[in-house]
Design a protein around this motif. Structure first.
Motif, mmCIF file in Angstrom:
data_model
loop_
_atom_site.group_PDB
_atom_site.id
_atom_site.type_symbol
_atom_site.label_atom_id
_atom_site.label_comp_id
_atom_site.label_asym_id
_atom_site.label_seq_id
_atom_site.Cartn_x
_atom_site.Cartn_y
_atom_site.Cartn_z
ATOM 1 N N CYS A 153 0.813 -1.209 0.113
ATOM 2 C CA CYS A 153 -0.117 0.257 -0.112
ATOM 3 C C CYS A 153 0.922 1.155 -0.054
ATOM 4 O O CYS A 153 0.543 1.991 -0.540
ATOM 5 C CB CYS A 153 -0.952 -0.021 1.280
ATOM 6 S SG CYS A 153 -2.239 -1.320 1.101
ATOM 7 N N ASN A 154 1.856 1.041 0.628
ATOM 8 C CA ASN A 154 2.815 2.342 0.897
ATOM 9 C C ASN A 154 3.574 2.409 -0.451
ATOM 10 O O ASN A 154 3.802 3.690 -0.868
ATOM 11 C CB ASN A 154 3.825 2.058 2.026
ATOM 12 C CG ASN A 154 4.569 3.369 2.623
ATOM 13 O OD1 ASN A 154 4.169 4.418 2.153
ATOM 14 N ND2 ASN A 154 5.403 3.246 3.512
ATOM 15 N N THR A 155 3.935 1.521 -1.129
ATOM 16 C CA THR A 155 4.708 1.777 -2.339
ATOM 17 C C THR A 155 3.800 1.991 -3.520
ATOM 18 O O THR A 155 4.180 2.891 -4.407
ATOM 19 C CB THR A 155 5.409 0.164 -2.810
ATOM 20 O OG1 THR A 155 6.236 -0.344 -1.743
ATOM 21 C CG2 THR A 155 6.019 0.205 -3.966
ATOM 22 N N LYS A 156 2.755 1.430 -3.359
ATOM 23 C CA LYS A 156 1.515 1.976 -4.560
ATOM 24 C C LYS A 156 1.376 3.481 -4.189
ATOM 25 O O LYS A 156 1.150 3.985 -5.496
ATOM 26 C CB LYS A 156 0.292 1.001 -4.169
ATOM 27 C CG LYS A 156 -0.718 1.332 -5.434
ATOM 28 C CD LYS A 156 -1.896 0.400 -5.335
ATOM 29 C CE LYS A 156 -3.163 0.713 -4.607
ATOM 30 N NZ LYS A 156 -4.033 -0.100 -4.506
ATOM 31 N N LYS A 157 1.321 3.946 -3.247
ATOM 32 C CA LYS A 157 1.041 5.189 -3.004
ATOM 33 C C LYS A 157 2.011 6.249 -3.504
ATOM 34 O O LYS A 157 1.775 7.226 -4.216
ATOM 35 C CB LYS A 157 0.696 5.868 -1.510
ATOM 36 C CG LYS A 157 0.534 6.999 -1.280
ATOM 37 C CD LYS A 157 0.338 7.291 0.304
ATOM 38 C CE LYS A 157 1.536 7.224 1.196
ATOM 39 N NZ LYS A 157 2.614 8.295 0.885
ATOM 40 N N GLY A 158 3.277 5.545 -3.174
ATOM 41 C CA GLY A 158 4.598 6.338 -3.752
ATOM 42 C C GLY A 158 4.290 7.821 -3.241
ATOM 43 O O GLY A 158 4.015 8.271 -2.286
ATOM 44 N N ALA A 159 4.744 8.799 -4.120
ATOM 45 C CA ALA A 159 4.944 10.148 -3.846
ATOM 46 C C ALA A 159 3.673 10.871 -4.170
ATOM 47 O O ALA A 159 3.525 12.127 -4.212
ATOM 48 C CB ALA A 159 5.904 10.722 -4.345
ATOM 49 N N VAL A 160 2.655 10.256 -4.592
ATOM 50 C CA VAL A 160 1.229 10.799 -4.654
ATOM 51 C C VAL A 160 0.487 11.099 -3.553
ATOM 52 O O VAL A 160 0.786 10.437 -2.835
ATOM 53 C CB VAL A 160 0.642 10.269 -5.819
ATOM 54 C CG1 VAL A 160 1.445 10.306 -7.304
ATOM 55 C CG2 VAL A 160 0.108 8.842 -5.729
ATOM 56 N N LYS A 161 -0.525 12.076 -3.783
ATOM 57 C CA LYS A 161 -1.427 12.047 -2.723
ATOM 58 C C LYS A 161 -2.183 10.693 -2.433
ATOM 59 O O LYS A 161 -2.646 10.111 -3.260
ATOM 60 C CB LYS A 161 -2.246 13.204 -2.836
ATOM 61 C CG LYS A 161 -3.362 13.437 -1.559
ATOM 62 C CD LYS A 161 -3.909 14.712 -2.122
ATOM 63 C CE LYS A 161 -3.752 15.829 -0.988
ATOM 64 N NZ LYS A 161 -4.430 17.240 -1.045
ATOM 65 N N PRO A 162 -2.228 10.280 -1.227
ATOM 66 C CA PRO A 162 -3.013 8.979 -0.684
ATOM 67 C C PRO A 162 -4.443 9.059 -1.058
ATOM 68 O O PRO A 162 -5.197 10.080 -0.952
ATOM 69 C CB PRO A 162 -2.645 8.632 0.283
ATOM 70 C CG PRO A 162 -2.344 10.119 1.102
ATOM 71 C CD PRO A 162 -1.663 10.989 0.144
ATOM 72 N N VAL A 163 -4.841 7.824 -1.412
ATOM 73 C CA VAL A 163 -6.312 7.736 -1.544
ATOM 74 C C VAL A 163 -6.699 6.652 -0.479
ATOM 75 O O VAL A 163 -6.463 5.479 -0.540
ATOM 76 C CB VAL A 163 -6.807 7.429 -2.993
ATOM 77 C CG1 VAL A 163 -8.103 7.136 -3.106
ATOM 78 C CG2 VAL A 163 -6.217 8.522 -3.920
ATOM 79 N N VAL A 164 -7.539 7.065 0.454
ATOM 80 C CA VAL A 164 -8.235 6.252 1.368
ATOM 81 C C VAL A 164 -9.588 5.938 0.652
ATOM 82 O O VAL A 164 -10.776 6.763 0.574
ATOM 83 C CB VAL A 164 -8.547 6.876 2.546
ATOM 84 C CG1 VAL A 164 -9.065 5.999 3.516
ATOM 85 C CG2 VAL A 164 -7.063 7.193 3.208
ATOM 86 N N PRO A 165 -9.933 4.744 0.127
ATOM 87 C CA PRO A 165 -11.360 4.281 -0.420
ATOM 88 C C PRO A 165 -12.269 4.245 0.466
ATOM 89 O O PRO A 165 -12.220 3.765 1.643
ATOM 90 C CB PRO A 165 -10.926 2.940 -1.057
ATOM 91 C CG PRO A 165 -10.123 2.319 -0.203
ATOM 92 C CD PRO A 165 -9.058 3.609 0.167
ATOM 93 N N TRP A 166 -13.464 4.366 -0.003
ATOM 94 C CA TRP A 166 -14.924 4.174 0.722
ATOM 95 C C TRP A 166 -15.133 2.820 0.490
ATOM 96 O O TRP A 166 -14.750 1.982 -0.420
ATOM 97 C CB TRP A 166 -16.169 5.095 0.149
ATOM 98 C CG TRP A 166 -15.934 6.517 0.380
ATOM 99 C CD1 TRP A 166 -15.094 7.480 -0.052
ATOM 100 C CD2 TRP A 166 -16.920 7.174 0.881
ATOM 101 N NE1 TRP A 166 -15.661 8.569 0.386
ATOM 102 C CE2 TRP A 166 -16.705 8.573 1.090
ATOM 103 C CE3 TRP A 166 -17.943 6.764 1.793
ATOM 104 C CZ2 TRP A 166 -17.195 9.389 2.130
ATOM 105 C CZ3 TRP A 166 -18.695 7.803 2.681
ATOM 106 C CH2 TRP A 166 -18.272 9.047 2.654
ATOM 107 N N SER A 167 -15.735 2.041 1.617
ATOM 108 C CA SER A 167 -16.036 0.698 1.528
ATOM 109 C C SER A 167 -16.993 0.473 0.289
ATOM 110 O O SER A 167 -18.100 1.145 -0.015
ATOM 111 C CB SER A 167 -16.766 0.324 2.941
ATOM 112 O OG SER A 167 -17.171 -0.869 2.726
ATOM 113 N N ASP A 168 -16.627 -0.633 -0.378
ATOM 114 C CA ASP A 168 -17.455 -1.052 -1.474
ATOM 115 C C ASP A 168 -19.018 -1.534 -0.781
ATOM 116 O O ASP A 168 -19.861 -1.928 -1.648
ATOM 117 C CB ASP A 168 -16.910 -2.330 -2.263
ATOM 118 C CG ASP A 168 -15.600 -1.896 -2.951
ATOM 119 O OD1 ASP A 168 -15.751 -0.643 -3.510
ATOM 120 O OD2 ASP A 168 -15.055 -2.718 -3.230
ATOM 121 N N ALA A 169 -18.990 -2.006 0.382
ATOM 122 C CA ALA A 169 -20.331 -2.411 0.826
ATOM 123 C C ALA A 169 -21.331 -1.227 1.195
ATOM 124 O O ALA A 169 -22.429 -1.485 1.269
ATOM 125 C CB ALA A 169 -19.924 -3.068 2.397
#
Length: 144
Positions: free
Chosen positions: A57-73
């Motif tokens: 998760c940390n690597t995927k985020k990289g240096a871009v602004k992080p995205v915290v997703p809403w639950s699919d439920a």
């Protein structure tokens, strides 16, 4: 106690990005292993708090602004970016419309989930939600 243990204990060994459990005994080189992420949500040049994340998760985020997703439920329409809401309410108290829901029970489910998620994402903020009817649906509003 190591820094990883301190951050992990404070975060209840949950990834701040995907909200899934992080195994403290897993190798830090494993994609599901623990890593420390320095969140830069404060003003430019000032780092934010250190948070626990999976290595992937940390690597995927990289240096871009992080995205915290809403639950699919959840049944939400036009959900606001969670990190943006936290940043806005951290800078200045007020209220932010965060999603629309077709029914009051959908809005209540979204409210309960969001307050729980925000309490772990930004424990220093005291936030509350309000469900407002309108336009044939219900608006979910977060305020500080």
């Amino acid at each position: 106690m190591s820094k990883m243990d301190e951050v992990g204990e404070r975060e209840s060994w949950r990834c701040w990005l995907c909200d899934e459990p992080v195994d403290p005994d897993m190798s830090v080189n494993d994609p599901r292993g623990p890593s420390i992420d320095s969140i830069n949500t404060a003003k430019k040049g000032k780092g934010g708090p250190e948070r626990l994340a999976h290595r992937a998760c940390n690597t995927k985020k990289g240096a871009v602004k992080p995205v915290v997703p809403w639950s699919d439920a959840l049944f939400v329409i036009d959900p606001a970016p969670i990190i943006g809401v936290v940043e806005q309410l951290t800078r200045k108290p007020g209220r932010v419309a965060v999603a629309r829901c077709p029914s009051k029970s959908d809005a209540q489910d979204a409210s309960d989930w969001l307050l729980d998620r925000l309490s772990r994402l930004a424990p220093e903020l005291t936030l509350e939600t309000k469900i407002e009817p309108g336009g044939g649906g219900f608006l979910l509003v977060v305020s500080r």
